[in-house]
Design a protein around this motif. Sequence first.
Motif: not given
Lengths: 140, 443
Positions: A4, A26, A28, A30-34, A36, A40, A43, A66-68
């Motif tokens: 991404i 932020k 996105q 959250k939607k990816l499930g990183f 918190p 933080r 962001v 963004i990578d895993p």
Amino acid sequence: MSLIELHYDVPGDDFSRAGEASGNVKAQLKKLGFDPALIRNVVIALYEGEINMVIHANGGTIDVSIDPDCIRMVLADHGPGIADVELAMQAGYSTAPDNVRALGFGAGMGLPNIKKYTDDMRIDTKLGEGTTMYLRVDVK
Amino acid sequence: MASKDFFHSVRLDEEKCKGCINCIKRCPTGAIRVRRGKAYIISERCIDCGECIRICPNHAKYAERYSFNEILDYKYRVALPAPTLYGQFNNLDNVNYVLTALLRLGFDDVFEVSAGAELVSDATRLYLERSDIVRPVISSACPAIVRLIRVRFPNLIPNVLDLNAPMEEAARLARARAQKKTGLAPENIGVFFLTPCTAKISAIKQPICNEKSAVSGVFGIKDIYPVLLAQMEKLTRDEVEKLADSGFAGVRWASSGGESAALKDDRYLAADGIENVIQVLEELENEKLNDLDFIELNACSGGCVGGPLTVENPYVAKARLQRLRKYLPESCNRLAGAEIPREMRWETPLEPVDILKLDKDIRRAMEKMQRLNEIEKLLPGLDCGTCGAPSCRDLAEDIVRGKGAIEDCVFFTRDTADGSGCIPIPAPFRKSGEAKEKGDSRD
């Protein structure tokens, strides 16, 4: 090539829009499930960078990959450049003008905070040409 | 998750719903979709704030209503008026008019929620003295806010005050008083809350941090208002009983800032209106508000006086409450000891509800996000809502979640259909290696 890639144009001199890019990242993340805590860190670092562009450089661009295993951010501007990076990295040092300080910004915590919340930070800067900042936050 | 986890007080009257897009646009958690011409609520996302009730021009969204005859199921009935109720009447200088009229309606006793609020203020002051808490502390009095935090800001859960709301505290004390006075078993005592909002109905019918609410039933202020007003008008001055037992400190909880004012600590922030609240929570999440002790948040503009089940404009109601100040004592209720009683605290901690993640597996979530971003580019970006989702991006997200189709977009369908009405499969929907369809030469 990351899975991404996000690109943002940061307008200069408009404080009301500062934070748009970091807010979008932020949402996105959250939607990816990183985690918190990672979100933080990303962001806060990104927001500081975004504010710096608005205050000092009349805007610029932000690219986020963004990578895993990590989040990479490149913040580029065509502002005045940083004369002494080491000095700018010291907590409390600021070149922000008074009108900006009156808004509650320019406390000299921008770069030190970015360093604090990232795992890697590199600054390419040239006086009169601009600054590019490379940031990385690792997934722990 | 079991469906019992998501009781909602907000209902849809399918007959009245025209399938317009007002509510899907207004919903702060993106919980409504128009499907087959009707506005359905995605249960796990709804926080019962009542914004859709407020905005629906066809009155198709409504709050669950309960028959007043419900009080007859109990031998002894107690009314719990929210302080917002006092702001609904013109020229009120004595709350005992309202309380006496409630007895005339068939209640045996009244217990003011503002009295419970004074005790919650006391307990909050004690809580703020502790050194082992996460600051700033977020008020838990507004149930829509507590639900908002658990679905959209789960990492702020440690900041949330783990105390029961004033309504719950008032109900507990009202029950104790009734039991002592009558000796009746708990099931014969009915405690009824007069609510300004939908979120409280859900908090009663399905509490999230307690096994069961001490409140037996609930009536909307707007529903009880006409009969109550009629009783008040019949009362003569000497018929009015002295029933009030709370001060302005408790009554002012009805409007935004009232809860904070009672704490006697200047390091607070009070925000109201769901959009403002969301902005504050975003800032808090970004650690921009660390110099505060307390954050009071109300989903409705103006605070509880702005609830969707009230009669009067919130600012008019606030002005009327302000006027009551000179007739009321400062405060009437204090905690006995220097410890917060266990019964005032939640039985179980607040748990997050995960509605945000695209997938449990981060790599798969990223693939979905990639597709989502590609699909978004195919959409016109008008956010017209005609597809039934609040924005083009929401439609793209519905598609990757398997809950929508790109053909739902009228613009996409109009612009891509060929002469025979066939729509070519766009790239993000093709399986890898699948040939492009004839006539799709744009990518």
